[in-house]
Design a protein around this motif. Structure first.
Motif, PDB file in Angstrom:
ATOM      1  N   ASP A   1      21.737  12.315 -19.111  1.00 11.96           N
ATOM      2  CA  ASP A   1      21.049  13.606 -19.181  1.00 11.96           C
ATOM      3  C   ASP A   1      19.597  13.493 -19.633  1.00 11.96           C
ATOM      4  OD1 ASP A   1      21.448  12.966 -21.821  1.00 11.96           O
ATOM      5  OD2 ASP A   1      22.596  14.764 -22.329  1.00 11.96           O
ATOM      6  N   ALA A   2      19.090  12.255 -19.769  1.00  9.49           N
ATOM      7  CA  ALA A   2      17.698  12.058 -20.179  1.00  9.49           C
ATOM      8  C   ALA A   2      16.759  11.909 -18.988  1.00  9.49           C
ATOM      9  CB  ALA A   2      17.580  10.832 -21.080  1.00  9.49           C
ATOM     10  N   VAL A   3      17.300  11.944 -17.758  1.00 11.91           N
ATOM     11  CA  VAL A   3      16.464  11.834 -16.561  1.00 11.91           C
ATOM     12  C   VAL A   3      16.568  13.118 -15.759  1.00 11.91           C
ATOM     13  CG1 VAL A   3      16.656   9.322 -16.474  1.00 11.91           C
ATOM     14  CG2 VAL A   3      18.322  10.731 -15.236  1.00 11.91           C
ATOM     15  N   SER A   4      15.595  13.341 -14.888  1.00 13.75           N
ATOM     16  CA  SER A   4      15.566  14.562 -14.081  1.00 13.75           C
ATOM     17  C   SER A   4      16.648  14.569 -13.021  1.00 13.75           C
ATOM     18  CB  SER A   4      14.199  14.730 -13.427  1.00 13.75           C
ATOM     19  OG  SER A   4      13.182  14.788 -14.409  1.00 13.75           O
ATOM     20  N   GLY A   5      17.034  13.400 -12.550  1.00 20.77           N
ATOM     21  CA  GLY A   5      18.073  13.339 -11.539  1.00 20.77           C
ATOM     22  C   GLY A   5      18.379  11.920 -11.119  1.00 20.77           C
ATOM     23  N   ILE A   6      19.518  11.762 -10.446  1.00 22.09           N
ATOM     24  CA  ILE A   6      19.922  10.485  -9.868  1.00 22.09           C
ATOM     25  C   ILE A   6      20.030  10.677  -8.363  1.00 22.09           C
ATOM     26  CG2 ILE A   6      21.696   8.689  -9.775  1.00 22.09           C
ATOM     27  CD1 ILE A   6      22.532   9.523 -12.599  1.00 22.09           C
ATOM     28  N   VAL A   7      19.226   9.938  -7.613  1.00 25.30           N
ATOM     29  CA  VAL A   7      19.333   9.949  -6.155  1.00 25.30           C
ATOM     30  C   VAL A   7      20.485   9.016  -5.814  1.00 25.30           C
ATOM     31  CG1 VAL A   7      18.150   9.593  -3.973  1.00 25.30           C
ATOM     32  CG2 VAL A   7      16.844  10.306  -5.988  1.00 25.30           C
ATOM     33  N   ILE A   8      21.610   9.593  -5.450  1.00 28.26           N
ATOM     34  CA  ILE A   8      22.860   8.829  -5.419  1.00 28.26           C
ATOM     35  C   ILE A   8      23.444   8.753  -4.019  1.00 28.26           C
ATOM     36  CG2 ILE A   8      24.244  10.872  -6.016  1.00 28.26           C
ATOM     37  CD1 ILE A   8      26.033   9.007  -7.693  1.00 28.26           C
ATOM     38  N   ASP A   9      23.885   7.563  -3.655  1.00 22.51           N
ATOM     39  CA  ASP A   9      24.514   7.345  -2.354  1.00 22.51           C
ATOM     40  C   ASP A   9      26.026   7.360  -2.541  1.00 22.51           C
ATOM     41  OD1 ASP A   9      24.554   6.914   0.379  1.00 22.51           O
ATOM     42  OD2 ASP A   9      24.603   4.736   0.161  1.00 22.51           O
ATOM     43  N   ALA A  10      26.554   8.563  -2.790  1.00 26.18           N
ATOM     44  CA  ALA A  10      27.998   8.769  -2.947  1.00 26.18           C
ATOM     45  C   ALA A  10      28.321  10.173  -2.476  1.00 26.18           C
ATOM     46  CB  ALA A  10      28.406   8.581  -4.412  1.00 26.18           C
TER      47      ALA A  10
ATOM     48  N   ASP B   1      32.663  12.886 -12.125  1.00 29.34           N
ATOM     49  CA  ASP B   1      32.618  12.319 -13.476  1.00 29.34           C
ATOM     50  C   ASP B   1      31.182  12.237 -13.993  1.00 29.34           C
ATOM     51  OD1 ASP B   1      35.348  12.058 -13.445  1.00 29.34           O
ATOM     52  OD2 ASP B   1      35.349   9.907 -12.989  1.00 29.34           O
ATOM     53  N   LEU B   2      30.257  11.874 -13.122  1.00 31.61           N
ATOM     54  CA  LEU B   2      28.852  11.782 -13.538  1.00 31.61           C
ATOM     55  C   LEU B   2      28.292  13.159 -13.868  1.00 31.61           C
ATOM     56  CD1 LEU B   2      27.591   9.123 -10.963  1.00 31.61           C
ATOM     57  CD2 LEU B   2      27.710   8.823 -13.453  1.00 31.61           C
ATOM     58  N   ARG B   3      28.622  14.160 -13.057  1.00 36.73           N
ATOM     59  CA  ARG B   3      28.165  15.518 -13.349  1.00 36.73           C
ATOM     60  C   ARG B   3      28.742  16.015 -14.675  1.00 36.73           C
ATOM     61  NH1 ARG B   3      28.537  16.365  -7.574  1.00 36.73           N
ATOM     62  NH2 ARG B   3      30.726  16.954  -7.840  1.00 36.73           N
ATOM     63  N   ALA B   4      30.012  15.717 -14.905  1.00 39.49           N
ATOM     64  CA  ALA B   4      30.643  16.143 -16.148  1.00 39.49           C
ATOM     65  C   ALA B   4      30.005  15.482 -17.363  1.00 39.49           C
ATOM     66  CB  ALA B   4      32.141  15.813 -16.115  1.00 39.49           C
ATOM     67  N   ALA B   5      29.433  14.308 -17.161  1.00 41.68           N
ATOM     68  CA  ALA B   5      28.760  13.588 -18.239  1.00 41.68           C
ATOM     69  C   ALA B   5      27.308  14.021 -18.420  1.00 41.68           C
ATOM     70  CB  ALA B   5      28.836  12.078 -17.984  1.00 41.68           C
ATOM     71  N   GLY B   6      26.828  14.965 -17.611  1.00 41.45           N
ATOM     72  CA  GLY B   6      25.485  15.502 -17.783  1.00 41.45           C
ATOM     73  C   GLY B   6      24.476  15.085 -16.751  1.00 41.45           C
ATOM     74  N   ALA B   7      24.896  14.350 -15.714  1.00 42.57           N
ATOM     75  CA  ALA B   7      23.951  13.887 -14.704  1.00 42.57           C
ATOM     76  C   ALA B   7      23.641  14.969 -13.683  1.00 42.57           C
ATOM     77  CB  ALA B   7      24.510  12.649 -13.991  1.00 42.57           C
ATOM     78  N   MET B   8      22.391  15.032 -13.274  1.00 42.39           N
ATOM     79  CA  MET B   8      21.964  15.869 -12.156  1.00 42.39           C
ATOM     80  C   MET B   8      21.893  14.960 -10.922  1.00 42.39           C
ATOM     81  SD  MET B   8      21.018  18.808 -10.957  1.00 42.39           S
ATOM     82  CE  MET B   8      20.622  19.771 -12.429  1.00 42.39           C
ATOM     83  N   LEU B   9      22.700  15.242  -9.921  1.00 44.44           N
ATOM     84  CA  LEU B   9      22.804  14.363  -8.760  1.00 44.44           C
ATOM     85  C   LEU B   9      22.084  14.933  -7.543  1.00 44.44           C
ATOM     86  CD1 LEU B   9      26.576  13.326  -8.984  1.00 44.44           C
ATOM     87  CD2 LEU B   9      24.590  12.275 -10.097  1.00 44.44           C
ATOM     88  N   LEU B  10      21.336  14.068  -6.856  1.00 40.29           N
ATOM     89  CA  LEU B  10      20.710  14.406  -5.596  1.00 40.29           C
ATOM     90  C   LEU B  10      21.282  13.450  -4.555  1.00 40.29           C
ATOM     91  CD1 LEU B  10      18.526  14.890  -7.993  1.00 40.29           C
ATOM     92  CD2 LEU B  10      16.930  15.228  -6.129  1.00 40.29           C
ATOM     93  N   HIS B  11      22.166  13.959  -3.703  1.00 42.47           N
ATOM     94  CA  HIS B  11      22.885  13.098  -2.770  1.00 42.47           C
ATOM     95  C   HIS B  11      22.010  12.746  -1.570  1.00 42.47           C
ATOM     96  CE1 HIS B  11      26.835  13.303  -4.736  1.00 42.47           C
ATOM     97  NE2 HIS B  11      26.424  14.486  -5.147  1.00 42.47           N
ATOM     98  N   THR B  12      22.265  11.563  -1.026  1.00 38.78           N
ATOM     99  CA  THR B  12      21.458  11.090   0.106  1.00 38.78           C
ATOM    100  C   THR B  12      21.774  11.861   1.378  1.00 38.78           C
ATOM    101  OG1 THR B  12      23.101   9.353   0.553  1.00 38.78           O
ATOM    102  CG2 THR B  12      21.218   8.781  -0.844  1.00 38.78           C
ATOM    103  N   ALA B  13      22.953  12.471   1.437  1.00 39.71           N
ATOM    104  CA  ALA B  13      23.318  13.219   2.641  1.00 39.71           C
ATOM    105  C   ALA B  13      24.259  14.365   2.257  1.00 39.71           C
ATOM    106  CB  ALA B  13      23.994  12.304   3.656  1.00 39.71           C
TER     107      ALA B  13
END
Length: 251
Positions: free
Chosen positions: A221-230, A239-251
């Motif tokens: 949660d210390a970064v603006s987002g994760i550009v994630i290929d999942a 699980d990552l969202r529940a842990a506080g991650a902001m996800l930006l998916h590749t597709a």
């Protein structure tokens, strides 16, 4: 159960469950916790697992040497690089971390891009030579594994820059351990660079997702987002969202 069979079982559980709890597995198999912990130490020493309190997590293949990493998940890195590039304005000042995924960003960056790139990676700087971009290279002690400048001189130089975006490369992205890498000095340099950008985005190619390395860089949660290929609906994304991650998916 023979040691080789236990090792195979432990690796399968890491792949299936994403972690091992030594106490629970020992009870399930009717073995002592000491036996499981010894097996986990051996897997850790072989680079196949990362020991944590109470058990172990899957080790990231992204901690391999630089030349080896160039052939790991190239299509995934390209997808992440292309998605990350959509975050960059035409006149932005960006910091590019070292590594093969940020190098993929250089490959998709238009040569007419007129912004500014700051990097502590000689490899990234050299790859940018054909571009119109202004390049600033941070110097310091070169950490050969990732071909980046680290150490006190590099961290001090980082204090004098500022940027719109930092594209952060890590070797592990895990719901419990956060964002990790395999070297303490490199982790410190990444934190120093993140502190100098308005927004930090993590480049999450597929080989890093759900794995961990020895040294924490930042919490999710210390970064603006994760550009994630999942996949958006995958278990690891949830699980990552529940842990506080902001996800930006590749597709």
């Amino acid at each position: 159960m023979l040691a080789a069979a236990r090792r195979d079982l432990l690796l399968e559980r890491l792949r299936r469950d994403g972690r091992i709890v030594a106490k629970e597995l020992a009870a399930e198999l009717g073995l002592s916790e000491d036996s499981i912990r010894r097996d986990l130490r051996e897997l850790d020493a072989a680079g196949l697992a990362v020991r944590v309190y109470g058990g172990a997590l899957p080790a990231s293949p992204a901690v391999a040497d630089y030349a080896t990493r160039t052939s790991v998940a190239p299509e995934s890195k390209h997808r992440v690089a292309a998605a990350a590039l959509t975050l960059v304005a035409s006149d932005a000042t960006i910091i590019l971390d070292g590594g093969t995924t940020t190098l993929a960003m250089v490959h998709v960056l238009p040569q007419t891009f007129r912004g500014t790139v700051i990097t502590h990676s000689p490899t990234i700087a050299a790859a940018l030579v054909p571009h119109d971009v202004d390049v600033f290279l941070i110097g310091g002690h070169i950490f050969g594994h990732s071909a980046v400048a680290c150490g006190a001189a590099a961290v001090e130089a980082a204090q004098n820059i500022s940027a719109d975006l930092f594209f952060l490369g890590v070797t592990g992205i895990h719901p419990e351990e956060g964002l990790t890498t395999g070297n303490a000095d490199e982790a410190a340099m990444k934190r120093a660079l993140a502190a100098r950008a308005a927004d930090t985005y993590v480049l999450g190619s597929e080989e890093k997702i759900g794995t961990a390395s020895r040294y924490r860089v930042l919490p999710l949660d210390a970064v603006s987002g994760i550009v994630i290929d999942a996949d958006d609906d995958s278990t690891i994304s949830a699980d990552l969202r529940a842990a506080g991650a902001m996800l930006l998916h590749t597709a």
